[in-house]
Design a protein around this motif. Sequence first.
Motif, PDB file in Angstrom:
ATOM      1  N   ARG A   4       0.845  -1.175   0.000  1.00  0.00           N
ATOM      2  CA  ARG A   4       0.000   0.000   0.000  1.00  0.00           C
ATOM      3  C   ARG A   4       0.887   1.233   0.000  1.00  0.00           C
ATOM      4  O   ARG A   4       2.050   1.185   0.362  1.00  0.00           O
ATOM      5  N   THR A   5       0.310   2.357  -0.360  1.00  0.00           N
ATOM      6  CA  THR A   5       1.072   3.593  -0.438  1.00  0.00           C
ATOM      7  C   THR A   5       1.014   4.336   0.885  1.00  0.00           C
ATOM      8  O   THR A   5      -0.065   4.615   1.411  1.00  0.00           O
ATOM      9  N   VAL A   6       2.173   4.649   1.421  1.00  0.00           N
ATOM     10  CA  VAL A   6       2.284   5.471   2.615  1.00  0.00           C
ATOM     11  C   VAL A   6       3.001   6.747   2.206  1.00  0.00           C
ATOM     12  O   VAL A   6       4.196   6.736   1.933  1.00  0.00           O
ATOM     13  N   PRO A   7       2.300   7.873   2.112  1.00  0.00           N
ATOM     14  CA  PRO A   7       2.868   9.052   1.486  1.00  0.00           C
ATOM     15  C   PRO A   7       3.897   9.798   2.315  1.00  0.00           C
ATOM     16  O   PRO A   7       4.682  10.560   1.770  1.00  0.00           O
ATOM     17  N   SER A   8       3.883   9.655   3.614  1.00  0.00           N
ATOM     18  CA  SER A   8       4.761  10.462   4.456  1.00  0.00           C
ATOM     19  C   SER A   8       6.212  10.049   4.312  1.00  0.00           C
ATOM     20  O   SER A   8       6.531   8.908   4.013  1.00  0.00           O
ATOM     21  N   SER A   9       7.135  10.971   4.558  1.00  0.00           N
ATOM     22  CA  SER A   9       8.552  10.673   4.552  1.00  0.00           C
ATOM     23  C   SER A   9       8.897   9.895   5.804  1.00  0.00           C
ATOM     24  O   SER A   9       8.097   9.788   6.739  1.00  0.00           O
ATOM     25  N   ASP A  10      10.128   9.362   5.831  1.00  0.00           N
ATOM     26  CA  ASP A  10      10.548   8.584   6.997  1.00  0.00           C
ATOM     27  C   ASP A  10      10.516   9.418   8.267  1.00  0.00           C
ATOM     28  O   ASP A  10      10.030   8.966   9.312  1.00  0.00           O
ATOM     29  N   ALA A  11      11.034  10.641   8.177  1.00  0.00           N
ATOM     30  CA  ALA A  11      11.080  11.503   9.361  1.00  0.00           C
ATOM     31  C   ALA A  11       9.675  11.878   9.820  1.00  0.00           C
ATOM     32  O   ALA A  11       9.385  11.906  11.023  1.00  0.00           O
ATOM     33  N   ALA A  83       6.517  -4.518  10.870  1.00  0.00           N
ATOM     34  CA  ALA A  83       7.604  -3.592  10.572  1.00  0.00           C
ATOM     35  C   ALA A  83       7.188  -2.539   9.564  1.00  0.00           C
ATOM     36  O   ALA A  83       7.675  -1.409   9.587  1.00  0.00           O
ATOM     37  N   SER A  84       6.280  -2.895   8.659  1.00  0.00           N
ATOM     38  CA  SER A  84       5.811  -1.952   7.654  1.00  0.00           C
ATOM     39  C   SER A  84       4.922  -0.877   8.275  1.00  0.00           C
ATOM     40  O   SER A  84       4.998   0.295   7.910  1.00  0.00           O
ATOM     41  N   GLN A  85       4.099  -1.273   9.226  1.00  0.00           N
ATOM     42  CA  GLN A  85       3.208  -0.302   9.853  1.00  0.00           C
ATOM     43  C   GLN A  85       3.927   0.525  10.916  1.00  0.00           C
ATOM     44  O   GLN A  85       3.652   1.725  11.050  1.00  0.00           O
ATOM     45  N   TRP A  86       4.835  -0.111  11.646  1.00  0.00           N
ATOM     46  CA  TRP A  86       5.567   0.579  12.706  1.00  0.00           C
ATOM     47  C   TRP A  86       7.071   0.357  12.527  1.00  0.00           C
ATOM     48  O   TRP A  86       7.676  -0.476  13.226  1.00  0.00           O
ATOM     49  N   PRO A  87       7.698   1.053  11.585  1.00  0.00           N
ATOM     50  CA  PRO A  87       9.131   0.857  11.304  1.00  0.00           C
ATOM     51  C   PRO A  87      10.012   1.523  12.356  1.00  0.00           C
ATOM     52  O   PRO A  87      10.592   2.590  12.132  1.00  0.00           O
ATOM     53  N   ALA A 246       9.471   1.494   5.753  1.00  0.00           N
ATOM     54  CA  ALA A 246       8.212   0.751   5.748  1.00  0.00           C
ATOM     55  C   ALA A 246       8.165  -0.276   4.621  1.00  0.00           C
ATOM     56  O   ALA A 246       7.513  -1.319   4.750  1.00  0.00           O
ATOM     57  N   ARG A 247       8.843  -0.008   3.522  1.00  0.00           N
ATOM     58  CA  ARG A 247       8.891  -0.952   2.428  1.00  0.00           C
ATOM     59  C   ARG A 247      10.129  -1.845   2.476  1.00  0.00           C
ATOM     60  O   ARG A 247      10.064  -3.044   2.220  1.00  0.00           O
ATOM     61  N   GLN A 248      11.267  -1.222   2.798  1.00  0.00           N
ATOM     62  CA  GLN A 248      12.536  -1.921   2.627  1.00  0.00           C
ATOM     63  C   GLN A 248      12.852  -2.901   3.750  1.00  0.00           C
ATOM     64  O   GLN A 248      13.493  -3.930   3.513  1.00  0.00           O
ATOM     65  N   THR A 407      -8.859  -5.262  16.704  1.00  0.00           N
ATOM     66  CA  THR A 407      -8.168  -4.052  17.164  1.00  0.00           C
ATOM     67  C   THR A 407      -6.944  -3.728  16.323  1.00  0.00           C
ATOM     68  O   THR A 407      -6.340  -2.677  16.499  1.00  0.00           O
ATOM     69  N   TRP A 408      -6.561  -4.642  15.422  1.00  0.00           N
ATOM     70  CA  TRP A 408      -5.445  -4.354  14.517  1.00  0.00           C
ATOM     71  C   TRP A 408      -5.774  -4.860  13.125  1.00  0.00           C
ATOM     72  O   TRP A 408      -6.059  -6.034  12.922  1.00  0.00           O
ATOM     73  N   ARG A 409      -5.748  -3.935  12.203  1.00  0.00           N
ATOM     74  CA  ARG A 409      -5.842  -4.275  10.793  1.00  0.00           C
ATOM     75  C   ARG A 409      -4.575  -3.748  10.143  1.00  0.00           C
ATOM     76  O   ARG A 409      -4.326  -2.540  10.156  1.00  0.00           O
ATOM     77  N   PRO A 410      -3.725  -4.618   9.621  1.00  0.00           N
ATOM     78  CA  PRO A 410      -2.458  -4.159   9.051  1.00  0.00           C
ATOM     79  C   PRO A 410      -2.670  -2.996   8.086  1.00  0.00           C
ATOM     80  O   PRO A 410      -3.444  -3.104   7.130  1.00  0.00           O
ATOM     81  N   ALA A 411      -2.003  -1.886   8.367  1.00  0.00           N
ATOM     82  CA  ALA A 411      -2.230  -0.665   7.593  1.00  0.00           C
ATOM     83  C   ALA A 411      -0.931  -0.067   7.094  1.00  0.00           C
ATOM     84  O   ALA A 411      -0.857   1.135   6.839  1.00  0.00           O
ATOM     85  N   GLY A 412       0.105  -0.894   6.987  1.00  0.00           N
ATOM     86  CA  GLY A 412       1.373  -0.402   6.478  1.00  0.00           C
ATOM     87  C   GLY A 412       1.492  -0.601   4.983  1.00  0.00           C
ATOM     88  O   GLY A 412       0.516  -0.902   4.284  1.00  0.00           O
ATOM     89  N   ALA A 413       2.700  -0.459   4.477  1.00  0.00           N
ATOM     90  CA  ALA A 413       2.949  -0.614   3.045  1.00  0.00           C
ATOM     91  C   ALA A 413       2.858  -2.066   2.613  1.00  0.00           C
ATOM     92  O   ALA A 413       2.691  -2.359   1.432  1.00  0.00           O
ATOM     93  N   VAL A 414       2.965  -2.999   3.557  1.00  0.00           N
ATOM     94  CA  VAL A 414       2.926  -4.429   3.245  1.00  0.00           C
ATOM     95  C   VAL A 414       1.780  -5.085   4.003  1.00  0.00           C
ATOM     96  O   VAL A 414       1.595  -4.848   5.198  1.00  0.00           O
ATOM     97  N   SER A 415       0.999  -5.886   3.296  1.00  0.00           N
ATOM     98  CA  SER A 415      -0.117  -6.591   3.932  1.00  0.00           C
ATOM     99  C   SER A 415      -0.254  -7.978   3.318  1.00  0.00           C
ATOM    100  O   SER A 415      -0.075  -8.161   2.117  1.00  0.00           O
TER     101      SER A 415
END
Length: 493
Positions: A4-11, A83-87, A246-248, A407-415
């Motif tokens: 999935r697309t996560v638009p924010s930068s790492d910082a 790791a994708s949702q909470w890097p 989040a991707r790497q 209570t958790w639905r994976p919402a990171g770049a990887v699912s």
Amino acid sequence: MTERTVPSSDAERLAALGYRQELRRSLGVLGNISMGFAVVSPVVGLYAVAQVGMSIQGGAWIWALPVCLLGQLLVVAVYSELASQWPLAGGAYQWARRLVGPGFAWMSGWLWQFAVMFANTTVAYLAAPWLFALVGATPTPVGLVLVAAAFMLCCTLVNAYGINLLRWFVSAGIAAELIASVLVGLALLLFFRQHGFALLTDTLDASAVTGTGGLGSLLAVIAVGGWAFIGFDACVSTAEETKDAARQVPRAMRWALLSVGVVVILNAVSVVLAHPDPAAVIAGQDLDPVTTAVVTGFGDWSAKPFVLVVVVSFTACLMASQGGAARGLYSLARDGVFPFSRQVRKVNRRQAPIGGLVAATLVSAAALPLGLESTAIGSLITFGSAATFLPFFLLSVAALTARLRGTWRPAGAVSLGRWGTPVNLLAVLWTGFEVVNICWPRAVLVPPGAPWYQVWAALLGVGLVTLTGLGYLLVRRPQRLMTAQPEPELATA
């Protein structure tokens, strides 16, 4: 597995998770892979399990390795979503905190930290005989401990210089290890094979020597084989220093484990088929079947170069693992939930977690005197394996529970999508089985005549660390310092 697309930068993402960028974010995906590859380390992993595996199950021991690899790939799949949702550095602590709650999170982080720090003790100690062999000296118990301490200090100094120097050393080490191990494995298999492939299904009547039955031997080998496929979570430890984490980071974990798995299985097969006398391993007459197979195949001239490859492998492994331990402590300490947090959370001018590095090194070094008694260091090795799989199990249970509760639905770049729940369930079953399997007391996995506490080392060690952690949790109540962090908004498709 979808992305999935996560638009924010790492910082920006790090800030949304409640933290500011303090470590140097300079790793690409290859740099992150190198951290995981170095800690898993095919050479170190093979040395840790080959002799025990052959002595228990003969040539058929190698079939435990693909079983363990497949099991660990299930864990990586679950870890990839987390790791994708909470890097974040300190994955076990950070993820459990968001999935379950503060108390569970703190215990998960505590157990993971001591597993890694004591694993570093064993890596340094096991590297010491090879350092003696490199210069042609005869080791003594005191000498082994002192050399291991010096080796650990050298690796600490490299870590203290920052992530870029660490990446350079680790990458150079694994490049040498990968080239050498693949070439050696292929050469043994293609040119120096002394047995037919039927040996790979032959236990060579090992049960008559060990006194264990077929199923018992297989379970014991699977318990030991799991050690060859741990350490991929070092990729998570450097998440806050990895670009597009989040991707790497999920990609790095998969590639690190798969590449190591292929090399370990290749070399395990090669060693079994090229060994001049596998029965001698079962009889306890050959305690180093890997070196025996290599030197027999290539000749005596290969002994020194092979020792050098092993030393390089241990060096890369310890450096990367130390770095992971330091970053895990840093993650706990910046929340103020670890003893001496003010000191442990410090970052030096090279943006390295110097406080965590010093603390991790002191704990690891404090356990080195156990090396004066070989049975004691053996107990530490057994504990390290069990204590590593326990956080795998706890995180898998936490993720599955949160999924089922909604209570958790994976919402990171990887699912994993609809496969997430069944894969997570299989990860729980695998890690739960392996925790029980490793902790099960077996005389066959310790030297003859070893004291009772070494037979029970895994259960005793895990119990002691758990009770110590629970005591700190009840007295100091660090969970009160943890507050819920806001989650960053994700773009909708």
